[in-house]
Design a protein around this motif. Structure first.
Motif, PDB file in Angstrom:
ATOM      1  N   ILE A   1       8.473  34.369  48.622  1.00  0.00           N
ATOM      2  CA  ILE A   1       9.539  33.803  49.448  1.00  0.00           C
ATOM      3  C   ILE A   1       9.240  32.361  49.830  1.00  0.00           C
ATOM      4  O   ILE A   1       8.100  31.974  50.013  1.00  0.00           O
ATOM      5  CB  ILE A   1       9.769  34.644  50.728  1.00  0.00           C
ATOM      6  CG1 ILE A   1       8.451  34.835  51.502  1.00  0.00           C
ATOM      7  CG2 ILE A   1      10.379  35.994  50.384  1.00  0.00           C
ATOM      8  CD1 ILE A   1       8.624  35.532  52.841  1.00  0.00           C
ATOM      9  N   ASP A   2      10.319  31.595  49.968  1.00  0.00           N
ATOM     10  CA  ASP A   2      10.252  30.180  50.326  1.00  0.00           C
ATOM     11  C   ASP A   2      10.997  29.990  51.637  1.00  0.00           C
ATOM     12  O   ASP A   2      12.211  30.185  51.699  1.00  0.00           O
ATOM     13  CB  ASP A   2      10.897  29.354  49.207  1.00  0.00           C
ATOM     14  CG  ASP A   2      10.939  27.870  49.508  1.00  0.00           C
ATOM     15  OD1 ASP A   2      11.620  27.150  48.767  1.00  0.00           O
ATOM     16  OD2 ASP A   2      10.286  27.419  50.485  1.00  0.00           O
ATOM     17  N   LEU A   3      10.273  29.617  52.693  1.00  0.00           N
ATOM     18  CA  LEU A   3      10.866  29.500  54.033  1.00  0.00           C
ATOM     19  C   LEU A   3      10.917  28.056  54.513  1.00  0.00           C
ATOM     20  O   LEU A   3      11.140  27.813  55.693  1.00  0.00           O
ATOM     21  CB  LEU A   3      10.060  30.345  55.031  1.00  0.00           C
ATOM     22  CG  LEU A   3       9.959  31.838  54.702  1.00  0.00           C
ATOM     23  CD1 LEU A   3       8.979  32.524  55.637  1.00  0.00           C
ATOM     24  CD2 LEU A   3      11.323  32.510  54.794  1.00  0.00           C
TER      25      LEU A   3
ATOM     26  N   PHE B   1       1.943  28.113  55.392  1.00  0.00           N
ATOM     27  CA  PHE B   1       2.654  28.895  56.408  1.00  0.00           C
ATOM     28  C   PHE B   1       4.175  28.821  56.262  1.00  0.00           C
ATOM     29  O   PHE B   1       4.900  29.280  57.132  1.00  0.00           O
ATOM     30  CB  PHE B   1       2.232  28.489  57.833  1.00  0.00           C
ATOM     31  CG  PHE B   1       0.790  28.769  58.119  1.00  0.00           C
ATOM     32  CD1 PHE B   1       0.372  30.059  58.415  1.00  0.00           C
ATOM     33  CD2 PHE B   1      -0.155  27.766  58.058  1.00  0.00           C
ATOM     34  CE1 PHE B   1      -0.967  30.336  58.648  1.00  0.00           C
ATOM     35  CE2 PHE B   1      -1.500  28.027  58.285  1.00  0.00           C
ATOM     36  CZ  PHE B   1      -1.909  29.315  58.586  1.00  0.00           C
ATOM     37  N   GLN B   2       4.637  28.276  55.145  1.00  0.00           N
ATOM     38  CA  GLN B   2       6.077  28.198  54.895  1.00  0.00           C
ATOM     39  C   GLN B   2       6.487  28.976  53.643  1.00  0.00           C
ATOM     40  O   GLN B   2       7.670  29.014  53.308  1.00  0.00           O
ATOM     41  CB  GLN B   2       6.502  26.735  54.751  1.00  0.00           C
ATOM     42  CG  GLN B   2       6.208  25.904  55.988  1.00  0.00           C
ATOM     43  CD  GLN B   2       6.444  24.432  55.739  1.00  0.00           C
ATOM     44  OE1 GLN B   2       7.575  23.993  55.565  1.00  0.00           O
ATOM     45  NE2 GLN B   2       5.378  23.651  55.714  1.00  0.00           N
ATOM     46  N   VAL B   3       5.529  29.570  52.967  1.00  0.00           N
ATOM     47  CA  VAL B   3       5.784  30.383  51.786  1.00  0.00           C
ATOM     48  C   VAL B   3       4.848  31.584  51.829  1.00  0.00           C
ATOM     49  O   VAL B   3       3.863  31.597  52.576  1.00  0.00           O
ATOM     50  CB  VAL B   3       5.554  29.586  50.480  1.00  0.00           C
ATOM     51  CG1 VAL B   3       6.483  28.394  50.404  1.00  0.00           C
ATOM     52  CG2 VAL B   3       4.093  29.138  50.358  1.00  0.00           C
ATOM     53  N   ALA B   4       5.149  32.585  51.033  1.00  0.00           N
ATOM     54  CA  ALA B   4       4.252  33.727  50.887  1.00  0.00           C
ATOM     55  C   ALA B   4       4.486  34.339  49.523  1.00  0.00           C
ATOM     56  O   ALA B   4       5.638  34.504  49.091  1.00  0.00           O
ATOM     57  CB  ALA B   4       4.495  34.765  51.979  1.00  0.00           C
ATOM     58  N   GLY B   5       3.401  34.646  48.823  1.00  0.00           N
ATOM     59  CA  GLY B   5       3.573  35.209  47.497  1.00  0.00           C
ATOM     60  C   GLY B   5       2.293  35.745  46.909  1.00  0.00           C
ATOM     61  O   GLY B   5       1.194  35.564  47.465  1.00  0.00           O
TER      62      GLY B   5
END
Length: 417
Positions: free
Chosen positions: A334-336, A296-300
């Motif tokens: 993305i890296d959040l 839940f802190q990245v998406a790809g």
């Protein structure tokens, strides 16, 4: 090979063991994380200490004495500073707890998302444990037989699709139908300052969305229980005999760091604050980090190679993410992890731009969304708007007047400023 940065993060979040036993690599690029939004911080007096309802034992223990008690609890149901479970504390005080009920992820919170959980006997207390995420979601009359009062004590995170509020609904309904009072020991909503998202439409009702509320509702569990009762959302309009035990020191603007992970993949405070926004990727072909140390802190997605430098590879983590989306595939996106999540408190809004940007970047638009997306968002309109190229502001404008009407209804049930 795990980089030093990830190794440190794993060690500090308690995920090192789970991530390394799978024996597969988790990689990331050297590109810096997404830039943090700038939020002005004003020096203020120290906030009041938050005392959960469970910690206010003397406020409710007399109502349990001499009764056969059932408890819907999990690993978040702690009391005091030593992590003792509420049930252990009450048993030590002589309360006759007869049965435990467990939600999704199980009584001990160690079952993966969506994994069916069976009934069992708790080895620590010897009490029978009834799973409400196995054969049925709603306690049966036999499950409740001999119980004089039920206690609900579970930490929520404030999102419509986080299933603990659905379990609360079914418990209230069963208690109402069997004339059993329900005591709710309240806990903070770590996202209590966010009230945003489309209102769920009845056609998309499911266990991840049962009521006509936005994605982020900004209520505590006790407040939400009062709304379920007051709006007559229970079957046939039945009413549950609620006994609410409030917290001390909490407001809807309170910053609250959860002392215990509420579920296996919400393993950091950052993931909890991002959850309502990034969980929307569950309704797509993307990975949102399940099967990595930072869900839940990245998406790809693998097809974004060359468009984003940041990369990660989901792997199987038994009991946490057995078969995560895009398992074994290197995903780019993305890296959040270092995103300044305090912006949510400032704006009171979700972030849709991450989803919109990934849709724009994805080469095959017809395969971006999956069927689960409609259940998550509770409407077919949002998918259509994203496909039509609408901006976040244009989309959010269509959430009115529903969002304002919800806020008016919500105000009737609030227990805290």
């Amino acid at each position: 090979m795990i980089t030093a940065t990830i190794f440190l993060r794993l060690a500090t979040t308690g995920m090192l063991l789970g991530a390394t036993t799978c024996g597969q690599p988790v990689t990331e690029s050297s590109k810096p994380a997404a830039k943090a939004d700038t939020v002005a911080v004003k020096k203020e007096d120290a906030p009041a200490k938050i005392v959960t309802a469970a910690d206010r034992t003397e406020a409710y223990i007399d109502q349990l004495k001499g009764k056969n008690v059932g408890m819907l609890i999990n690993q978040t149901s702690i009391i005091g500073t030593n992590g003792k479970l509420t049930v252990d504390s009450l048993l030590k005080r002589g309360i006759n707890v007869k049965k435990i009920f467990g939600p999704e992820h199980g009584f001990r919170g160690n079952a993966a998302n969506g994994a069916k959980v069976g009934d069992e006997v708790d080895p620590s207390t010897g009490l029978p444990v009834v799973s409400l995420y196995g054969k049925h979601y709603k306690p049966t009359a036999d499950d409740l037989k001999g119980i004089n009062i039920m206690v609900f004590d579970i930490q929520d995170v404030g999102a419509r699709f986080y299933t603990y509020i659905s379990t609360l609904h079914y418990l209230m309904e069963a208690c109402a139908e069997n004339n059993i009072p329900l005591m709710v020991l309240d806990r903070p909503n770590p996202n209590g300052f966010v009230i945003d998202g489309p209102i769920m439409e009845p056609a998309y009702k499911s266990f991840v969305g049962m009521h006509p509320i936005p994605i982020s509702h900004g209520m505590t569990m006790a407040e939400y229980a009062q709304m379920i009762n007051g709006e007559k959302w229970l079957n046939n309009g039945v009413q549950c005999d609620l006994k609410i035990v409030k917290m001390e020191g909490y407001t809807h603007q309170s910053d609250y760091t959860l002392p215990v992970h509420p579920s296996p993949n919400l393993n950091t405070q950052q993931s909890i604050l991002l959850y309502a926004s990034t969980c929307l990727f569950e309704g797509t072909t993307f990975s949102l980090g399940r099967g990595t140390p930072f869900p839940f802190q990245v998406a790809g997605h693998p097809l974004l190679k060359g468009k984003f430098d940041f990369s990660f590879t989901p792997v199987s983590i038994p009991g946490v993410s057995d078969n995560p989306p895009q398992k074994g595939n290197t995903c780019y996106g993305i890296d959040l992890r270092n995103y300044n999540a305090s912006v949510f408190k400032k704006t009171g809004k979700l972030n849709l731009n991450w989803l919109i940007d990934m849709y724009k970047a994805f080469p095959d638009k017809t395969k971006f969304f999956n069927a689960y997306f409609l259940k998550l968002v509770g409407t077919k309109v949002l998918q259509q708007q994203i496909a039509a190229g609408k901006t976040e502001d244009e989309i959010r404008a269509t959430w009115e007047p529903g969002l304002s009407k919800f806020k008016q209804v919500r105000s009737k049930y609030l227990l805290y400023p």
